[in-house]
Design a protein around this motif. Sequence first.
Motif, mmCIF file in Angstrom:
data_model
loop_
_atom_site.group_PDB
_atom_site.id
_atom_site.type_symbol
_atom_site.label_atom_id
_atom_site.label_comp_id
_atom_site.label_asym_id
_atom_site.label_seq_id
_atom_site.Cartn_x
_atom_site.Cartn_y
_atom_site.Cartn_z
ATOM 1 N N ALA A 1 158.376 88.737 34.107
ATOM 2 C CA ALA A 1 157.153 89.002 33.353
ATOM 3 C C ALA A 1 157.199 90.372 32.700
ATOM 4 O O ALA A 1 156.768 90.545 31.553
ATOM 5 N N ALA A 2 157.741 91.375 33.418
ATOM 6 C CA ALA A 2 157.788 92.728 32.859
ATOM 7 C C ALA A 2 158.626 92.764 31.586
ATOM 8 O O ALA A 2 158.198 93.307 30.557
ATOM 9 N N TYR A 3 159.816 92.197 31.637
ATOM 10 C CA TYR A 3 160.668 92.197 30.454
ATOM 11 C C TYR A 3 160.094 91.302 29.359
ATOM 12 O O TYR A 3 160.082 91.663 28.173
ATOM 13 N N ALA A 4 159.639 90.102 29.732
ATOM 14 C CA ALA A 4 159.137 89.162 28.726
ATOM 15 C C ALA A 4 157.937 89.736 27.975
ATOM 16 O O ALA A 4 157.847 89.640 26.746
ATOM 17 N N PRO B 1 165.551 75.713 27.306
ATOM 18 C CA PRO B 1 165.881 75.167 28.636
ATOM 19 C C PRO B 1 166.009 76.223 29.730
ATOM 20 O O PRO B 1 165.559 76.007 30.855
ATOM 21 N N LYS B 2 166.592 77.369 29.429
ATOM 22 C CA LYS B 2 166.807 78.385 30.459
ATOM 23 C C LYS B 2 165.579 79.245 30.725
ATOM 24 O O LYS B 2 165.472 79.856 31.787
ATOM 25 N N LEU B 3 164.676 79.310 29.752
ATOM 26 C CA LEU B 3 163.544 80.232 29.887
ATOM 27 C C LEU B 3 162.199 79.527 30.045
ATOM 28 O O LEU B 3 161.229 80.159 30.450
ATOM 29 N N GLY B 4 162.148 78.264 29.679
ATOM 30 C CA GLY B 4 160.852 77.579 29.604
ATOM 31 C C GLY B 4 160.021 77.676 30.863
ATOM 32 O O GLY B 4 158.840 78.034 30.827
ATOM 33 N N GLY B 5 160.635 77.349 32.011
ATOM 34 C CA GLY B 5 159.863 77.365 33.251
ATOM 35 C C GLY B 5 159.302 78.729 33.589
ATOM 36 O O GLY B 5 158.165 78.852 34.065
ATOM 37 N N GLU B 6 160.080 79.784 33.323
ATOM 38 C CA GLU B 6 159.637 81.136 33.647
ATOM 39 C C GLU B 6 158.582 81.642 32.662
ATOM 40 O O GLU B 6 157.550 82.186 33.055
ATOM 41 N N LEU B 7 158.827 81.465 31.368
ATOM 42 C CA LEU B 7 157.937 82.057 30.373
ATOM 43 C C LEU B 7 156.627 81.288 30.227
ATOM 44 O O LEU B 7 155.619 81.856 29.821
ATOM 45 N N GLN B 8 156.630 80.012 30.521
ATOM 46 C CA GLN B 8 155.357 79.281 30.515
ATOM 47 C C GLN B 8 154.419 79.846 31.569
ATOM 48 O O GLN B 8 153.209 79.897 31.368
ATOM 49 N N ARG B 9 155.000 80.261 32.685
ATOM 50 C CA ARG B 9 154.176 80.877 33.737
ATOM 51 C C ARG B 9 153.601 82.208 33.270
ATOM 52 O O ARG B 9 152.462 82.549 33.577
ATOM 53 N N VAL B 10 154.382 82.964 32.495
ATOM 54 C CA VAL B 10 153.924 84.275 32.032
ATOM 55 C C VAL B 10 152.829 84.153 30.981
ATOM 56 O O VAL B 10 151.960 85.023 30.859
ATOM 57 N N GLN B 11 152.852 83.029 30.209
ATOM 58 C CA GLN B 11 151.826 82.771 29.185
ATOM 59 C C GLN B 11 151.739 83.928 28.175
ATOM 60 O O GLN B 11 150.749 84.651 28.099
#
Length: 698
Positions: free
Chosen positions: A291-294, A337-347
């Motif tokens: 989340a910090a980097y995104a 594919p590699k980021l979707g699960g993580e970045l969807q959580r970050v919104q």
Amino acid sequence: MLKMMTFFQALPGQQTVPGVLDFPGSSPKLPSTSEVESEASMSEASSEDLVPPLEAKGAPERDKEEAKKKKKKRPKGLADMFSVFTKGRKKKGQPSSAEPEGDPESQTESSRPRPTVEELKAALERGRLEAAGPLLALERELEAAAAGGESAEELVRRQSKVEALYVLLRDQVLGLLRRPLDVAPERLRQALAVLAEQEREDRRAAAAAEAQGPGAPALVSARPRRWLERWRRGVAQAAEERLCARPAAGAEGRSEAERLFLHMGRTMKEDLEAVVERLKPLFPAEVDVVAAYAQSYHEHFAAQLAAMAQFELCERDTYMLLVWVQNLYPNDIINSPKLGGELQRVQLGSLLPPRQIRLLEATFLSNEVASVRELMARALELESQRWARDVAPQRLDGHCHSELAIDVIQIISQGQAKAESVTLELGVQMKHLLLLELAAFLRSYQRAFDEFLERCRQLRNYRANVIANINNCLSLRTSVEQKWQTPQDLPGHLLSPLSELKSHGFDTLLQRLLGDLKPLFKRFTQTRWAAPAQTLEEILSTVAERLPEFSELHDCFREELVEVVHLHLVKEYIIRLSKRSLVLKTAEQQQQLAEHILANADVIQRFCTQNGSSATWLQHALPKLAEVIRLQDPSAIKIEVATYATWYPDFSKGHLSAILAIKGNLSSSEVRSIRSILDVSTGMHQSSKPLFSLIKVG
């Protein structure tokens, strides 16, 4: 839909940005031993410029030096202090680096001398993060001394030393986090453990201060130190430096803005993939490194786009901006594919606010429609100039061919594809606008073609260009019907110019043939139908001689043209029957004429069908009239007329009267009675195509 990595790979000469999150930076300068006494007043600027780039190049040189220093004998007190942190973690076959030579392992912690400030400083300068524990102990002793009433002067002196050591520790910890992929995993975990411990201590100090309540504290508290906030600011600075780096050279044909956003998109995706794959397993969950980097990358990316959107953009950059905001960024980065699960959580949200996106979309639609209009007008102008210069059309598969239809279809399709590459919703809006532009173009095309038909009759390639333009209608009509909307909601005004163009082209191509047929049809009445078979044979021979002139039409149009000839033959035959120049008073005479009509109708139908006519709706036109002429009973004639009116709804009383005039043995009252049958409304049977409405009767 366009994928971002394909988008990247399509760029010739584009070089991948060296390293993942590779930023310039140097290790923090550490104070000398003589400076420790004054470190309490050091500015926090020594770490404000913290940048945590992530480049995996191997262990730093400092680790090599540290390995050498491990071989040297440490001061006894410092070694005893380190044994607290290394106890129980000694590797098999190796002496503990935290224990001095000759010290027994049974030595108790209470008997070990406490490390001095100088020893702690030396350890921190060598990067020994194990010193964090004793340093925290010193800080708590200082708090106890303050509570015990030690003098203010002594407290300040001791606190200055503690704070100077914390500056060293902070710079060591955050320095490791500056380039986390350069650091061995165990060392990175150690730095993160110190960071987490300092965050807990910040919370403990805050709770203690709140419990203490108002009152003058003996010491000015240095807590909270907020190292985690400093780290996050460093991440933000890293994102800015990475995304603001000069794009790699290459990318021929792309604008400066396109290269910039291509660089930012690739950099963000590759860097965040490295964070997810390599850093997330090492960082504690409460830090939420992804989340910090995104968020840092997203915020800088959004700031760059917002700044660009403030200016008046060219058409190309407006489109590029929308593609990134509405398509590439959400689909190929956020939901990759590699980021979707993580970045969807970050919104992370959109790169631009909705209102600004709507303004950009409106500008894009306006620009694109104007461009499509201009390109189609230019294509028509060039085509019209070729007609006027008497340039022969191309031949393709034996047919006269024009590129105009292909050019127009490509122009329209590209405009539609550009809108759909942003969003499907924008594509729907564009489709409606482009259909209006296409309708306007087709009307202009029809007018230009009519002018050509009128003004260029004497040109050598006149007929060939007429055929080429008729053939254009096939591609345009097919494109509209199949791609642009379904047939059931196809507006008539869109295709009507094509129908008019084709009809006018047919009239031009058939003009000489129909002129040659006119005197031949007159023979029917001039000879009072004495030799109808011979006359018809000459008519069909004339048609057969001219049909090869139409071979360069597409098959479907050649068949339509033969159908037009078919209709003309039937129509002219009926006109000759309706001339009222023939009155037959006996049933035998009427029977003989009916037989001639039936024979001629069969010959016409077979000839036209063999040559490609599909006008089956005309097959009853002459035989049914022959039956009306043959019948003698008024009631039977009424039934036949009623049936005939269902086949040909435009068959009027005037047309019926002209046919009944041949039957000289009917009384006026019988004629009126038969005519009255047409007063009864009859439903249409098969075809409602015009036939008798093309025939004028007196």
